[in-house]
Write an enzyme that holds these catalytic residues in place. Sequence first.
Site, mmCIF file in Angstrom:
data_model
loop_
_atom_site.group_PDB
_atom_site.id
_atom_site.type_symbol
_atom_site.label_atom_id
_atom_site.label_comp_id
_atom_site.label_asym_id
_atom_site.label_seq_id
_atom_site.Cartn_x
_atom_site.Cartn_y
_atom_site.Cartn_z
ATOM 1 N N GLU A 156 -5.447 -8.551 -0.291
ATOM 2 C CA GLU A 156 -6.244 -8.304 0.915
ATOM 3 C C GLU A 156 -7.680 -7.999 0.517
ATOM 4 O OE1 GLU A 156 -4.968 -5.342 3.770
ATOM 5 O OE2 GLU A 156 -2.865 -5.873 3.483
ATOM 6 N N GLU A 199 0.809 -1.231 0.000
ATOM 7 C CA GLU A 199 0.000 0.000 0.000
ATOM 8 C C GLU A 199 0.834 1.270 0.000
ATOM 9 O OE1 GLU A 199 -3.298 -0.001 2.698
ATOM 10 O OE2 GLU A 199 -4.220 -1.706 1.665
HETATM 11 C C1 NOJ Z 1 -4.712 -2.618 4.512
HETATM 12 C C2 NOJ Z 1 -3.447 -2.785 5.278
HETATM 13 O O1 NOJ Z 1 -2.490 -3.374 4.454
HETATM 14 C C3 NOJ Z 1 -3.615 -3.568 6.559
HETATM 15 O O2 NOJ Z 1 -2.459 -3.418 7.290
HETATM 16 C C4 NOJ Z 1 -4.847 -3.065 7.298
HETATM 17 O O3 NOJ Z 1 -4.989 -3.643 8.546
HETATM 18 C C5 NOJ Z 1 -6.060 -3.331 6.440
HETATM 19 N N1 NOJ Z 1 -5.927 -2.587 5.220
HETATM 20 C C6 NOJ Z 1 -7.373 -2.925 7.086
HETATM 21 O O4 NOJ Z 1 -7.363 -1.565 7.297
#
Ligand code: NOJ
Length: 487
Positions: A393, A204
């Site tokens: 994710e 990200e």
């Molecule tokens: C993306 C992130 O990579 C992760 O670390 C985070 O916990 C989740 N989104 C949920 O916000």
Amino acid sequence: MRTRLTRRNFAQAAGAAVITASTPILDASAQATVPAANTGRGFPEGFLWGTATASYQIEGAVTEDGRGPSIWDVFSHTRGNTRDGATGDVADDHYHRYKSDIQLMKALGAKVYRFSVAWPRVFPSGVGTPNPKGLDFYDRLVDELLANGIDPYMTLYHWDLPQALQDRWGGWESRDTSRAFADYAGYVAAKLTDRVKHLFTLNELTVIVDLGYGSGVFAPGLKLPPEQLYQTRHNVLIGHGLGVQAIRAQAQAGTKVGIAENTAIAIPIIETPEDIAAARVAMREMNAGYLTAILEGRYTDAYLATAGANAPKFTSEDMKAISSPLDFVGINVYAPNAYVRSIDAAPGYLSIPFPASFPHMESKWLRIGPETLYWAPRHLAEIWGVKDIYITENGASAADVPADDGMVYDTDRIMYLRNYLANLQRATTEGVPVKGYFLWSLLDNFEWADGYNNRFGLYHVDYATQKRTAKLSASFYRAVMAANQVV
Ligand code: NOJ
């Protein structure tokens, strides 16, 4: 407000018999209820199902075995930065419990697992002499995963930058950090790619830059002026590119490298050819500072025009490094960023404002837009011709209050997952080349500035005792994986 479920009101609401603590549907080791046959609407054969986590969010043990401090240790220990002053000091204590946590994955039937390496465990000061004990942890983790039939997918940077590099160079404000990242990435690749075959450079990029150095709501908590922010963004892109090159130079043959990016996602409000085309234009521009630059090797004209005098300084060599070829692209998909319509005037699309009543999960930013899981991969394939896509994710946050019988009846998460996965299934059925899906997350964990309130896990964690309890959604996900289709 979530209503606290008791056995009685759950049964009343469901019009069903009372569910007891021993009801097998909530026991992760019980057999999943699987539809008799895959009806042909399911996911492609060999589709990879798993879960994802990140080092600082689950490991704890922040001072153990020579680990150096990261920017998240310092940030979370600074008053006012996280909800209720939460830190990752203990988190899920996964550093000590990784073996039993792997059994939880196994009970789900997951075949892949995405985790991240904490840079300050391996290089406590970011550069210099490596700390063998730090790497040993990941060595043991990888062996244990493989011994349990789970293929490790490894992220090299999930936000825990060694604090020493923040102090020394201003972190990603300096290209020295980009080079240091590449050295670290190459080192880990050399050590672990005899067993780990899929690597992600950074997780990200938008969050690293815009939340860490722009709004300052994430570590290191800076609010840089635009010119420095643009340059910092460029340095992060360079870090990714040099990281890819270092991994290729040091890894064993057959290692695949990609990224895990949270692309901004544009959805055509109506599925007409015009709105779909407009969504593609929007998607490309909304990601111009990140994935578009990585996949095209250039900043778009509109990006540079908007930046004006604040535009980053770069060379064509930089752009070549940034666009080093990838083996796959991972995307973290949660919420829609824009619903768009086609318009005749420039830029060719209109972003429709979100109404105040738009639904969201416990995290306010997590707007519920199931079709993002259809459009995000489809855009990747159609705009940039990406041939190997992973959903690195996707998941849902909730307050997840256990009922009186100790169970967590997270029907909201199941509703979310079922609708998102149905859209992913539509994408793969139409031939969009998605190879796998990593659900965020295996366990409830440290949700960054939101602390421990916003739970994302398939397993509930009682932080006082570290007890893990399978939520109802764990049974749902296990059934989906077993059937290889949305159930
Ligand atoms: C993306 C992130 O990579 C992760 O670390 C985070 O916990 C989740 N989104 C949920 O916000």
